[in-house]
Write an enzyme that holds these catalytic residues in place. Structure first.
Site, PDB file in Angstrom:
ATOM      1  N   GLY A  12     -45.431 -66.603  83.008  1.00  0.00           N
ATOM      2  CA  GLY A  12     -44.991 -64.978  83.303  1.00  0.00           C
ATOM      3  C   GLY A  12     -43.741 -64.677  83.860  1.00  0.00           C
ATOM      4  N   SER A  18     -39.921 -59.931  87.835  1.00  0.00           N
ATOM      5  CA  SER A  18     -41.279 -60.339  87.468  1.00  0.00           C
ATOM      6  C   SER A  18     -42.062 -60.412  88.910  1.00  0.00           C
ATOM      7  CB  SER A  18     -41.284 -61.461  86.862  1.00  0.00           C
ATOM      8  OG  SER A  18     -40.529 -61.385  85.398  1.00  0.00           O
ATOM      9  N   ILE A  19     -43.296 -59.949  88.555  1.00  0.00           N
ATOM     10  CA  ILE A  19     -44.088 -60.105  89.720  1.00  0.00           C
ATOM     11  C   ILE A  19     -44.496 -61.872  89.723  1.00  0.00           C
ATOM     12  CG2 ILE A  19     -46.558 -60.030  90.145  1.00  0.00           C
ATOM     13  CD1 ILE A  19     -46.580 -57.231  89.098  1.00  0.00           C
ATOM     14  N   VAL A  65     -48.642 -68.231  75.072  1.00  0.00           N
ATOM     15  CA  VAL A  65     -50.074 -68.457  75.388  1.00  0.00           C
ATOM     16  C   VAL A  65     -51.055 -68.040  74.180  1.00  0.00           C
ATOM     17  CG1 VAL A  65     -49.722 -68.016  77.865  1.00  0.00           C
ATOM     18  CG2 VAL A  65     -50.447 -65.942  76.638  1.00  0.00           C
ATOM     19  N   TYR A 155     -52.706 -46.203  79.504  1.00  0.00           N
ATOM     20  CA  TYR A 155     -52.771 -47.730  79.798  1.00  0.00           C
ATOM     21  C   TYR A 155     -53.851 -48.393  78.680  1.00  0.00           C
ATOM     22  CZ  TYR A 155     -52.930 -52.121  82.389  1.00  0.00           C
ATOM     23  OH  TYR A 155     -52.640 -53.363  82.862  1.00  0.00           O
ATOM     24  N   LYS A 162     -57.825 -55.971  80.650  1.00  0.00           N
ATOM     25  CA  LYS A 162     -57.571 -56.266  82.125  1.00  0.00           C
ATOM     26  C   LYS A 162     -59.053 -56.257  82.596  1.00  0.00           C
ATOM     27  CE  LYS A 162     -53.322 -56.550  83.241  1.00  0.00           C
ATOM     28  NZ  LYS A 162     -52.868 -58.087  83.333  1.00  0.00           N
ATOM     29  N   THR A 193     -40.887 -53.290  86.986  1.00  0.00           N
ATOM     30  CA  THR A 193     -40.767 -54.768  86.372  1.00  0.00           C
ATOM     31  C   THR A 193     -40.290 -54.179  84.871  1.00  0.00           C
ATOM     32  OG1 THR A 193     -42.841 -55.108  85.486  1.00  0.00           O
ATOM     33  CG2 THR A 193     -42.372 -55.995  87.594  1.00  0.00           C
ATOM     34  N   LEU A 194     -39.852 -55.306  84.167  1.00  0.00           N
ATOM     35  CA  LEU A 194     -39.561 -55.414  82.760  1.00  0.00           C
ATOM     36  C   LEU A 194     -40.722 -54.606  81.831  1.00  0.00           C
ATOM     37  CD1 LEU A 194     -37.334 -56.034  80.700  1.00  0.00           C
ATOM     38  CD2 LEU A 194     -38.347 -58.224  80.421  1.00  0.00           C
TER      39      LEU A 194
HETATM   40  O1  0WE Z   1     -50.051 -54.141  82.988  1.00  0.00           O
HETATM   41  C1  0WE Z   1     -49.154 -53.413  83.000  1.00  0.00           C
HETATM   42  C2  0WE Z   1     -48.113 -53.246  81.835  1.00  0.00           C
HETATM   43  C3  0WE Z   1     -48.253 -54.259  80.667  1.00  0.00           C
HETATM   44  C4  0WE Z   1     -47.729 -53.970  79.439  1.00  0.00           C
HETATM   45  C5  0WE Z   1     -46.648 -53.304  79.338  1.00  0.00           C
HETATM   46  C6  0WE Z   1     -45.902 -53.289  78.092  1.00  0.00           C
HETATM   47  C7  0WE Z   1     -44.720 -52.603  77.758  1.00  0.00           C
HETATM   48  C8  0WE Z   1     -43.819 -52.975  76.521  1.00  0.00           C
HETATM   49  C9  0WE Z   1     -48.402 -54.651  78.245  1.00  0.00           C
HETATM   50  N1  0WE Z   1     -47.699 -54.313  76.933  1.00  0.00           N
HETATM   51  C10 0WE Z   1     -46.534 -53.827  76.998  1.00  0.00           C
HETATM   52  N2  0WE Z   1     -45.908 -53.673  75.676  1.00  0.00           N
HETATM   53  C11 0WE Z   1     -44.927 -53.334  75.420  1.00  0.00           C
HETATM   54  O2  0WE Z   1     -44.536 -53.163  74.313  1.00  0.00           O
HETATM   55  N3  0WE Z   1     -48.991 -52.387  84.143  1.00  0.00           N
HETATM   56  C12 0WE Z   1     -49.951 -52.742  84.930  1.00  0.00           C
HETATM   57  C13 0WE Z   1     -47.759 -51.631  84.123  1.00  0.00           C
HETATM   58  C14 0WE Z   1     -48.104 -50.336  83.470  1.00  0.00           C
HETATM   59  O3  0WE Z   1     -48.033 -50.294  82.138  1.00  0.00           O
HETATM   60  C15 0WE Z   1     -48.602 -48.922  81.921  1.00  0.00           C
HETATM   61  C16 0WE Z   1     -48.982 -48.379  83.356  1.00  0.00           C
HETATM   62  C17 0WE Z   1     -48.737 -49.277  84.216  1.00  0.00           C
HETATM   63  C18 0WE Z   1     -49.094 -48.999  85.592  1.00  0.00           C
HETATM   64  C19 0WE Z   1     -49.096 -48.289  80.758  1.00  0.00           C
HETATM   65  C20 0WE Z   1     -49.429 -47.082  80.628  1.00  0.00           C
HETATM   66  C21 0WE Z   1     -49.729 -46.582  81.803  1.00  0.00           C
HETATM   67  C22 0WE Z   1     -49.422 -47.046  82.918  1.00  0.00           C
END
Ligand code: 0WE
Length: 255
Positions: A12, A18-19, A65, A155, A162, A193-194
């Site tokens: 990851g 990145s975390i 993965v 989310y 999750k 992060t990204l």
């Molecule tokens: O787990 C995450 C982010 C994971 C993630 C991020 C993306 C952005 C780009 C998974 N898939 C994608 N797909 C993409 O195309 N977080 C905990 C960060 C996060 O993401 C959010 C959050 C938070 C906090 C999305 C909506 C609302 C809050």
């Protein structure tokens, strides 16, 4: 040197924010020898450059993965180079962008499948690949987020994935406990992060945590590193199947 002599594999890392990189640096500082995987040629150079900063015998391997053959290759190469494994970091998640923008009720079958495959099933597949190499016991750490248990607007399907990841952590902890392999999640507060970039309202979310968390600030990457090191260490030898909140206390609040 809490992790002296330990071998770890880190899934990851995308870039220096990145975390996974924060935790990998902490593991390396504590004495661990690490292998890194990268997702796609696009990220290879980034991970190569970061992993190179250790000047130790690091191993760099491609891994999507969602591909069983990639996962098999990672553990076969780790076995060839090190012969054993103690630590695994899972810091991998993905949902199609449109699934994180609209309403959850509109989540497509395909977006639901992809989010769960990449973000949750992968932990099961990686744990199964790692376990035969963890002959001296081991510690598996996965990253989660509070959206798994409470509704965080937008989310969406990632929250559901999750929840599956956290539940998988408990079932894996039960299966692998007799082999002295522990499995835990770190539920982190928001980190820039990204993966967070381009999420509408992310800066407001950081401000919300500053205003409402008991510690009145956001978590620092090095604090995730310190928790990752603790969970990987023998000091956490009786901790398994848990979700540890590293969120400045935000999770305890009702309002
Ligand atoms: O787990 C995450 C982010 C994971 C993630 C991020 C993306 C952005 C780009 C998974 N898939 C994608 N797909 C993409 O195309 N977080 C905990 C960060 C996060 O993401 C959010 C959050 C938070 C906090 C999305 C909506 C609302 C809050």
């Amino acid at each position: 040197m809490l992790l002296n002599g330990k071998i770890g594999v880190v899934f990851g890392v995308a870039n220096k924010r990145s975390i996974a990189w924060a935790i990998a640096q902490a593991w390396a500082k504590a004495g661990a020898t690490l292998a890194f995987t990268y997702q796609g040629e696009r990220l290879k150079e980034n991970v190569e450059e970061l992993a190179g900063t250790f000047g130790k015998d690091t191993l760099l391997l491609p891994c999507d993965v969602t591909k069983d053959a990639d996962i098999d290759n990672v553990f076969s190469e780790v076995s060839k180079k090190f012969g054993k494994l103690h630590l695994l970091l899972h810091s991998v998640a993905f949902a199609p962008k449109d699934a994180l923008e609209g309403e959850f009720v509109n989540t497509s079958r395909e977006a639901f499948r992809v989010a769960h495959d990449v973000s949750a099933y992968s932990l099961v597949a990686l744990a199964r690949g790692a376990a035969p190499l963890m002959t001296e016991g081991g510690s598996i750490v996965a990253m989660s987020y509070y959206g798994s248990e409470k509704v965080v607007p937008h989310y969406n399907v990632m929250g559901v994935a999750k929840a599956a990841l956290e539940s998988s952590t408990r079932y894996l902890a039960y299966d692998l406990g007799p082999k002295k392999i522990r499995v835990n999640c770190i539920s982190a507060g928001p980190v820039n992060t990204l993966a967070a970039r381009g999420i509408a309202g992310f800066n407001e979310m950081l401000k919300h945590y500053e205003a409402h968390s008991p510690l009145k600030r956001n978590v620092l990457p090095e604090e995730l590193g310190a928790t990752g090191t603790f969970l990987a260490s023998d000091g956490a030898g009786a901790i398994t199947g848990q979700v540890i909140y590293v969120d400045c206390g935000y999770q305890i609040m009702g309002m």
